[in-house]
Design an enzyme around this catalytic site. Structure first.
Site, PDB file in Angstrom:
ATOM      1  N   ASP A  43     -38.097  38.504  -0.502  1.00 17.25           N
ATOM      2  CA  ASP A  43     -37.601  39.536  -1.411  1.00 17.25           C
ATOM      3  C   ASP A  43     -38.591  39.843  -2.536  1.00 17.25           C
ATOM      4  O   ASP A  43     -38.319  39.605  -3.719  1.00 17.25           O
ATOM      5  CB  ASP A  43     -36.247  39.113  -2.001  1.00 17.25           C
ATOM      6  N   GLU A 217     -28.986  50.061   4.565  1.00 14.37           N
ATOM      7  CA  GLU A 217     -28.360  48.737   4.691  1.00 14.37           C
ATOM      8  C   GLU A 217     -28.322  48.016   3.345  1.00 14.37           C
ATOM      9  O   GLU A 217     -27.272  47.602   2.884  1.00 14.37           O
ATOM     10  CB  GLU A 217     -29.134  47.883   5.714  1.00 14.37           C
TER      11      GLU A 217
END
Ligand code: FUB
Length: 458
Positions: A43, A217
């Site tokens: 991330d 998403e």
């Protein structure tokens, strides 16, 4: 003190032996992606501040079978190839109300303070909520700015963007996409969280999932370039790919622009971060490329790209070479040992003297540092070292980890892994700009730690 190394380090060391063989083959790519080798990272969220690129990531724990994430990590570079490990300046315990899941966030600077927005499970509600850490430094430590969530609706992945007029926005969401206007204090907001319409025109069409009819998403990354607003996001699940949309304003209307990075790389999630640095554009993402890697053992990587003339982004693929250096490293100023282009077998830890040090060094481990500008030549190598055993030798090599030896310093036992001493040794034949390899040799077990190094010019 018992020192145990993770399975990841051993696996990287083994795989690097194979990569070294591959590097001898003509045309073999130099492996510098993923950007960190000693832990799993995920991330990515880049931030440029005062000429340095900071990278904020999560951390996947060794052996995890879910997104079992407990801390965030910070890294930085000035050349896009050597990355300094700043450790973990924020973790779950920073937020007394957080129970689990130190997931994907983003940090931003405003008025000399750094705000890091992150999703965690709120113990009181058992739902994902977004907290905000604050610090006076890009490398922390960060403290909880509020003592409670900034916003909570069970959704994740905050992205923060400050427009040219000073208005800041927080975007987040899975399965929806939300935004809210942040106040200038960056820790409160005006109005209510608003849902961005997920239309086919804005976010593409997904087939086979009536609950999620568009490709959106999670993991929005919102920014502005040449008056155009971009939302780069993780699309479809699972496996995810990276797609993007653009808009004339920060709240839309969004137009779907297609795939930025197709599904690749043995992680079923991906997560974007886009930034300009030193006149280049960079796309950060994650994959499962390290040994033992996968959906819960991810690693952050980066690619350089050039926008098309109309502002669209070319389709990018994952590489093991990564971007070329955009600067040189100065060996005649103190450099942290944890500034690494590629590390084999080593780990890092907080140093008693401050910052981080490299540790868990065993015979044959090595660190590559790229694009080091020796100019007319170095005469002496100096390193700050500590050893709780009987030490070993720190070799400076060129060409490869087993290439020509240009310096060899003996490291003594110092009576403790944080009992630091400085060693120096003469250097022969090290000039111009080249990659150097610090190779560690000695007996069995852990040999010594290294905090920093520096060369003296001829
Ligand atoms: O790392 C945990 C979650 O996986 C992130 O919040 C998502 O974006 C996905 O990368």
């Amino acid at each position: 003190m018992t020192r145990t190394r993770s399975t990841l380090r051993r696996a990287v060391a083994w795989t690097l032996s194979a990569l070294c063989l591959a590097a001898l083959l003509p045309g073999a790519a130099r492996a510098d992606n993923p950007v960190v080798q000693h832990i799993y990272t995920a991330d990515p969220a880049p931030l440029v501040h005062n000429g340095r690129l900071y990278l904020y990531t999560g951390r996947d724990e060794d052996g995890a079978t879910y997104f079992t994430m407990k801390e965030w990590r910070t890294w930085s570079t000035t050349d896009m190839v050597n990355w300094t490990d700043h450790g973990s300046p924020m973790n779950l315990s920073t937020f007394s109300w957080a129970k689990a899941d130190a997931w994907a966030g983003q940090a931003v600077e405003r008025n000399g303070k750094f705000y890091w927005y992150v999703p965690v499970v709120n113990r009181a509600t058992n739902r994902m909520a977004i907290g905000v850490g604050v610090s006076d430094s890009p490398t922390g430590p960060f403290r909880d700015a509020l003592g409670r969530p900034l916003v909570e609706n069970g959704e994740i992945d905050p992205s923060v963007f400050i427009d040219d007029n000073g208005q800041a926005y927080l975007y987040w969401g899975n399965p929806n996409l939300w935004y809210v206007r942040l106040n200038a204090d960056m820790t409160s907001f005006s109005g209510s969280p608003t849902r961005i319409p997920l239309t086919a025109a804005g976010f593409g069409t997904r087939t086979g999932n009536p609950d999620r009819p568009t490709l959106y998403e999670e993991a929005p990354w919102v920014y502005k370039r040449n008056g155009l607003y971009y939302n780069v996001f993780a699309a479809q699940c699972c496996s995810e790919f990276i797609a993007y949309s653009t808009a004339p304003g920060p709240t839309g209307p969004w137009t779907y622009r297609g795939t930025l990075m197709p599904t690749q790389g043995s992680s079923f999630t991906n997560h974007p971060g886009v930034v300009d640095y030193k006149n280049n554009s960079y796309f950060f993402y994650h994959n499962g490329a390290l040994p033992g890697g996968g959906g819960y053992a991810r690693s952050v990587a980066v690619e350089r790209f050039t926008y098309n003339a109309d502002g669209t982004i070319p389709r990018l693929g994952m590489t093991t070479s990564g971007p070329p250096p955009v600067d040189v490293l100065n060996p005649y100023t103190r450099q942290e040992a944890e500034t690494i282009a590629w590390g084999s077998g080593v780990e890092t830890e907080p140093a008693g003297e401050g910052g981080m040090n490299v540790g868990w060094i065993e015979n044959g481990d090595w660190i590559k540092v790229r694009n080091v500008a020796f100019g007319n030549g170095a005469s002496t190598f100096t390193a700050r070292v500590a050893s709780g055993t009987s030490g070993g030798a720190l070799e400076v090599r060129t060409g490869s980890a087993t290439g020509a030896t240009t310096a060899r310093c003996t490291v003594p036992g110092t009576g403790g892994w944080q009992n630091w001493t400085t060693v120096s040794c003469p250097v022969n034949g090290l000039s111009g700009t080249q990659d150097v390899y610090f190779r560690f040799t000695g007996g069995s077990g852990y040999l010594f730690n290294v905090n920093w190094w520096q060369f003296t010019a001829r």
